[in-house]
Design a protein around this motif. Structure first.
Motif, PDB file in Angstrom:
ATOM      1  N   ARG A 140       0.827  -1.208   0.000  1.00 17.06           N
ATOM      2  CA  ARG A 140       0.000   0.000   0.000  1.00 17.06           C
ATOM      3  C   ARG A 140       0.860   1.257   0.000  1.00 17.06           C
ATOM      4  NH1 ARG A 140      -4.540  -1.241   4.526  1.00 17.06           N
ATOM      5  NH2 ARG A 140      -5.447   0.703   3.733  1.00 17.06           N
ATOM      6  N   VAL A 141       1.958   1.220   0.735  1.00 22.32           N
ATOM      7  CA  VAL A 141       2.834   2.385   0.775  1.00 22.32           C
ATOM      8  C   VAL A 141       3.574   2.552  -0.550  1.00 22.32           C
ATOM      9  CG1 VAL A 141       4.806   3.443   1.931  1.00 22.32           C
ATOM     10  CG2 VAL A 141       3.060   2.271   3.265  1.00 22.32           C
ATOM     11  N   ALA A 142       3.919   1.444  -1.196  1.00 25.55           N
ATOM     12  CA  ALA A 142       4.542   1.529  -2.516  1.00 25.55           C
ATOM     13  C   ALA A 142       3.622   2.252  -3.486  1.00 25.55           C
ATOM     14  CB  ALA A 142       4.875   0.129  -3.025  1.00 25.55           C
ATOM     15  N   GLU A 143       2.338   1.947  -3.418  1.00 32.09           N
ATOM     16  CA  GLU A 143       1.376   2.635  -4.284  1.00 32.09           C
ATOM     17  C   GLU A 143       1.242   4.103  -3.883  1.00 32.09           C
ATOM     18  OE1 GLU A 143      -1.137   3.417  -7.306  1.00 32.09           O
ATOM     19  OE2 GLU A 143       0.086   1.619  -6.986  1.00 32.09           O
ATOM     20  N   LEU A 144       1.273   4.366  -2.570  1.00 30.25           N
ATOM     21  CA  LEU A 144       1.195   5.747  -2.090  1.00 30.25           C
ATOM     22  C   LEU A 144       2.383   6.562  -2.606  1.00 30.25           C
ATOM     23  CD1 LEU A 144      -0.030   7.954  -0.233  1.00 30.25           C
ATOM     24  CD2 LEU A 144       1.379   7.023   1.616  1.00 30.25           C
ATOM     25  N   SER A 145       3.573   5.982  -2.571  1.00 31.37           N
ATOM     26  CA  SER A 145       4.747   6.713  -3.032  1.00 31.37           C
ATOM     27  C   SER A 145       4.644   7.029  -4.523  1.00 31.37           C
ATOM     28  CB  SER A 145       6.029   5.914  -2.744  1.00 31.37           C
ATOM     29  OG  SER A 145       6.127   4.781  -3.578  1.00 31.37           O
ATOM     30  N   THR A 183      15.890  -7.904   2.326  1.00 32.11           N
ATOM     31  CA  THR A 183      16.348  -8.407   1.023  1.00 32.11           C
ATOM     32  C   THR A 183      15.166  -8.921   0.210  1.00 32.11           C
ATOM     33  OG1 THR A 183      18.524  -8.992   1.882  1.00 32.11           O
ATOM     34  CG2 THR A 183      17.800 -10.107  -0.133  1.00 32.11           C
ATOM     35  N   GLU A 184      14.281  -9.651   0.882  1.00 34.25           N
ATOM     36  CA  GLU A 184      13.080 -10.149   0.211  1.00 34.25           C
ATOM     37  C   GLU A 184      12.187  -8.988  -0.226  1.00 34.25           C
ATOM     38  OE1 GLU A 184       9.400 -13.320   1.003  1.00 34.25           O
ATOM     39  OE2 GLU A 184      10.953 -13.009   2.526  1.00 34.25           O
ATOM     40  N   ALA A 185      12.073  -7.966   0.618  1.00 35.13           N
ATOM     41  CA  ALA A 185      11.266  -6.802   0.272  1.00 35.13           C
ATOM     42  C   ALA A 185      11.849  -6.073  -0.932  1.00 35.13           C
ATOM     43  CB  ALA A 185      11.172  -5.857   1.467  1.00 35.13           C
ATOM     44  N   ARG A 186      13.177  -5.979  -0.991  1.00 31.64           N
ATOM     45  CA  ARG A 186      13.825  -5.331  -2.130  1.00 31.64           C
ATOM     46  C   ARG A 186      13.469  -6.055  -3.438  1.00 31.64           C
ATOM     47  NH1 ARG A 186      18.375  -2.116  -2.287  1.00 31.64           N
ATOM     48  NH2 ARG A 186      18.909  -2.681  -0.113  1.00 31.64           N
ATOM     49  N   GLU A 187      13.542  -7.380  -3.403  1.00 29.07           N
ATOM     50  CA  GLU A 187      13.220  -8.170  -4.587  1.00 29.07           C
ATOM     51  C   GLU A 187      11.746  -8.028  -4.960  1.00 29.07           C
ATOM     52  OE1 GLU A 187      14.404 -12.007  -3.303  1.00 29.07           O
ATOM     53  OE2 GLU A 187      16.566 -11.662  -3.610  1.00 29.07           O
ATOM     54  N   HIS A 188      10.884  -7.997  -3.934  1.00 26.79           N
ATOM     55  CA  HIS A 188       9.448  -7.853  -4.173  1.00 26.79           C
ATOM     56  C   HIS A 188       9.136  -6.508  -4.825  1.00 26.79           C
ATOM     57  CE1 HIS A 188       5.121  -8.063  -3.474  1.00 26.79           C
ATOM     58  NE2 HIS A 188       5.185  -6.900  -2.848  1.00 26.79           N
ATOM     59  N   LEU A 189       9.712  -5.438  -4.316  1.00 23.45           N
ATOM     60  CA  LEU A 189       9.455  -4.113  -4.873  1.00 23.45           C
ATOM     61  C   LEU A 189      10.046  -3.974  -6.270  1.00 23.45           C
ATOM     62  CD1 LEU A 189      10.071  -1.941  -1.686  1.00 23.45           C
ATOM     63  CD2 LEU A 189       7.869  -2.443  -2.761  1.00 23.45           C
ATOM     64  N   ALA A 190      11.190  -4.594  -6.505  1.00 24.86           N
ATOM     65  CA  ALA A 190      11.791  -4.557  -7.842  1.00 24.86           C
ATOM     66  C   ALA A 190      10.869  -5.231  -8.851  1.00 24.86           C
ATOM     67  CB  ALA A 190      13.158  -5.229  -7.826  1.00 24.86           C
ATOM     68  N   ALA A 191      10.204  -6.311  -8.422  1.00 22.53           N
ATOM     69  CA  ALA A 191       9.264  -6.996  -9.309  1.00 22.53           C
ATOM     70  C   ALA A 191       8.059  -6.116  -9.638  1.00 22.53           C
ATOM     71  CB  ALA A 191       8.797  -8.301  -8.663  1.00 22.53           C
ATOM     72  N   LEU A 192       7.773  -5.150  -8.752  1.00 22.32           N
ATOM     73  CA  LEU A 192       6.680  -4.201  -8.997  1.00 22.32           C
ATOM     74  C   LEU A 192       7.146  -2.993  -9.799  1.00 22.32           C
ATOM     75  CD1 LEU A 192       4.972  -4.172  -5.453  1.00 22.32           C
ATOM     76  CD2 LEU A 192       4.271  -5.462  -7.492  1.00 22.32           C
ATOM     77  N   GLY A 193       8.428  -2.981 -10.164  1.00 24.35           N
ATOM     78  CA  GLY A 193       8.962  -1.864 -10.937  1.00 24.35           C
ATOM     79  C   GLY A 193       9.556  -0.756 -10.104  1.00 24.35           C
ATOM     80  N   LEU A 194       9.766  -1.020  -8.803  1.00 25.84           N
ATOM     81  CA  LEU A 194      10.354  -0.022  -7.908  1.00 25.84           C
ATOM     82  C   LEU A 194      11.787  -0.450  -7.570  1.00 25.84           C
ATOM     83  CD1 LEU A 194       7.304   0.544  -5.548  1.00 25.84           C
ATOM     84  CD2 LEU A 194       8.203   2.173  -7.186  1.00 25.84           C
ATOM     85  N   ASP A 195      12.734   0.128  -8.289  1.00 19.64           N
ATOM     86  CA  ASP A 195      14.132  -0.256  -8.089  1.00 19.64           C
ATOM     87  C   ASP A 195      14.891   0.732  -7.204  1.00 19.64           C
ATOM     88  OD1 ASP A 195      14.155  -2.606  -9.811  1.00 19.64           O
ATOM     89  OD2 ASP A 195      13.898  -1.189 -11.471  1.00 19.64           O
TER      90      ASP A 195
END
Length: 295
Positions: A168-173, A218-230
């Protein structure tokens, strides 16, 4: 959609309006400053007194709306309106008005006795945070800024609700056009005054926490990268107490912090966990409390 600001009658701190306009600079939506004035008794026996009370309350509401409009002058070019309503419960009335006015977030200030630059809930805002189905943004006392939302920091924990909050915060950002930072807060036991050290078993527990937190990030980094947030910042914030842990990461003008409600309480969608509550109390930047997520 809109930003609904809980603006108290005779308000002497425009921090909530400052925060609402900060959000509006990044995601343009109308800012509505709403004052809730008390309702009369409504009984025949108190008719005369009740009428005087209603007139007084109406005048309080009008004056509060005028003060809010004066605060708007500090932020020209942004859409805003000031209004007042009658209600017996400020938190309940704010939630009702938020639904009626299509607000996506409720914005409030801190208590009058809060230190400048610090967040402290009043009894009313505490009830609001613990019952609202919408996010609640809390401005530090005497908060002022001319920036938009430049960076969103999420307090992240490795549990189901924590992962939900992260999405949800990724979408907010994205909607705010802000950078994203993921921080895990670790409060370690204080050193014992006699030995000036922690026991071997305590050290092992602390080390395990750190390893688990690093793995989750580390898992969160990979998850966000998969959403296009690098381009995401990650940090472990540690300290012997919450003030030290929260202040151990750098904070800048334009930052906001996002925390969620407890993932363990049976009413997790509305109740802050102890960790989230301590983060809120020690945050030097505005805090957004998101219901139904991990804090």
């Amino acid at each position: 959609m809109s930003y609904l600001v809980g603006y108290g009658p005779r308000n002497d701190d425009r921090s909530a309006i400052e925060l609402a306009f900060q959000l509006a600079r990044s995601r343009p939506e109308p800012v509505i400053a709403l004052s809730v004035v008390p309702r009369g008794w409504g009984t025949p026996a108190a008719a005369g007194t009740d009428r005087e009370y209603e007139l007084w309350a109406a005048e309080e509401g009008r004056q509060s709306a005028e003060l809010a409009r004066a605060d708007f002058a500090e932020h020209p070019g942004l859409e805003a309106e000031a209004a007042w309503v009658v209600g017996r419960s400020v938190p309940a009335t704010l939630m009702e008005e938020a639904a009626a006015r299509d607000a996506w977030i409720i914005v409030v200030g801190s208590a009058e006795d809060a230190e400048p630059g610090r967040v402290r809930l009043t009894s009313k805002t505490d009830r609001l945070v613990h019952s609202s189905t919408l996010p609640v943004a809390i401005a530090p006392r005497s908060y002022r800024t001319t920036s938009g939302v430049e960076r969103v920091t999420v307090g992240f924990r490795d549990d189901d609700a924590g992962w939900s909050l992260l999405d949800r915060v990724a979408e907010l950002s994205r909607t705010e056009g802000a950078r994203l930072r993921v921080v895990t807060f670790l409060v370690t036991p204080a050193r014992r005054p006699v030995t000036n050290s922690v026991s071997h078993s305590e050290t092992q527990v602390i080390d395990l926490w750190s390893v688990q937190a690093a793995a989750a990030q580390t898992e969160a980094r990979e998850h966000l990268a998969a959403l296009g947030l690098d381009d995401v910042e990650f940090a472990l914030a540690t300290g012997p107490d919450w003030p030290t842990a929260v202040s151990s990461v750098a904070w800048e003008d334009g930052d906001i912090m996002v925390v969620g409600s407890s993932s363990t309480h049976r009413l997790a969608q509305v109740f802050l966990g102890s960790s989230a509550s301590k983060i809120v109390r020690n945050s030097p930047v505005p805090v957004v409390v998101v219901p139904g997520a991990g804090g």
